[in-house]
Design an enzyme around this catalytic site. Sequence first.
Site, PDB file in Angstrom:
ATOM      1  CE1 TYR A  56      -3.265  -2.802   0.273  1.00 51.15           C
ATOM      2  CE2 TYR A  56      -3.626  -2.258   2.572  1.00 51.15           C
ATOM      3  CZ  TYR A  56      -3.926  -3.020   1.465  1.00 51.15           C
ATOM      4  OH  TYR A  56      -4.894  -3.996   1.545  1.00 51.15           O
ATOM      5  CG  LEU A 209     -19.327   0.781   4.279  1.00 47.36           C
ATOM      6  CD1 LEU A 209     -18.955   2.122   4.899  1.00 47.36           C
ATOM      7  CD2 LEU A 209     -20.812   0.507   4.450  1.00 47.36           C
ATOM      8  NE  ARG A 211     -12.522  -1.817  -4.007  1.00 44.18           N
ATOM      9  CZ  ARG A 211     -12.971  -3.056  -3.841  1.00 44.18           C
ATOM     10  NH1 ARG A 211     -14.278  -3.276  -3.786  1.00 44.18           N
ATOM     11  NH2 ARG A 211     -12.156  -4.065  -3.706  1.00 44.18           N
ATOM     12  N   GLY A 212     -17.127   2.619  -0.513  1.00 42.29           N
ATOM     13  CA  GLY A 212     -17.930   3.826  -0.351  1.00 42.29           C
ATOM     14  C   GLY A 212     -19.192   3.845  -1.176  1.00 42.29           C
ATOM     15  CB  SER A 215     -20.649   4.862   2.361  1.00 43.74           C
ATOM     16  OG  SER A 215     -20.662   5.930   1.414  1.00 43.74           O
TER      17      SER A 215
END
Length: 334
Positions: A56, A209, A211-212, A215
């Site tokens: 990452y 979620l 990746r949003g 959400s």
Amino acid sequence: MQTRPLGTTGPQVSALGLGCMGMSALYGEADRAESIATIHAALEAGVTLLDTGDFYAMGHNEMLIGEALREAPAALREQALTSVKFGALRDPDGGWSGYDGRPAAVRNFAAYSLQRLGVDHIDVYRIARLDPNVPIEETVGAIAELVEKGHVRHIGLSEVGAETIRRAAATAPISDLQIEYSLISRGIEDEVLPTTRELGIGITAYGVLSRGLISGHFTADRQLAPTDFRSMSPRFQGENLQHNLSLVEALRKIAEQKGVSVAQIAIAWVSSRGEDIVPLVGARTRERLTEALGALDVTLDDADLAAIEQAVPADAAAGDRYPAAQMSHLGTDR
């Protein structure tokens, strides 16, 4: 905070884990100070599981977690459990070059992770994706050697299918499988989840979620940076996005009836699927973390679950969860 077992061979962990990837890469700019404050807030709230990958932002995320742990009070630092994925090959331009699961590479990756994190052991260690050129038995065997030497506590897997899970478990005790699982990513339910339950392997569910996307905060007119993963994700494109956001609006009606947010009901749904499943939340700010933690107070009864299923049926999402080129590396079809 409630705890859950990370499989029959793993530790007890908090009922929610914190996925730290977005603090360093793939989802646009992140604020370093706010990221560290969010990690501290998570630890203070009783979150014990911190998840990262050595690739990452090419080690940035591990160093960020290491900094947060150094600055945390000793009691909070000692409760933190690190979950690390390794094996993804990167280049200086940020490109991806496959995966390396050779035993020598496993030992090399671990040495660098221990240094960046500033710890004497990694609690759960796993290859991020299966290396097609190296039998899983060799990769897991190398991690088992690290366990014997005290550098790693538990062996995990990531995004692999049922057959690979069985082969890995026949080689050494596997604590858990990290894999995407959410209301709109339910591919593990047919074969993978029954296999992990048969073998006593826990699930750490990422992407709860999506990746949003589910959400309740993502809008159709949101502009994404070219470096944001979602700018290439099929589920965030054109008609797919419009369809998927319509699912979110259906879910919002149920959430509003319960007096909770869309994100909270989506996280609570994943949590409700079993005591062997630990949702990872990708909160990058204390505000989003607070919202996610509120999901622990949401109880879904049979009527709630039936309403959610009707609003967002299995396979209701439009578009794959990864671009086509990456789908071949996954252990499930969606």
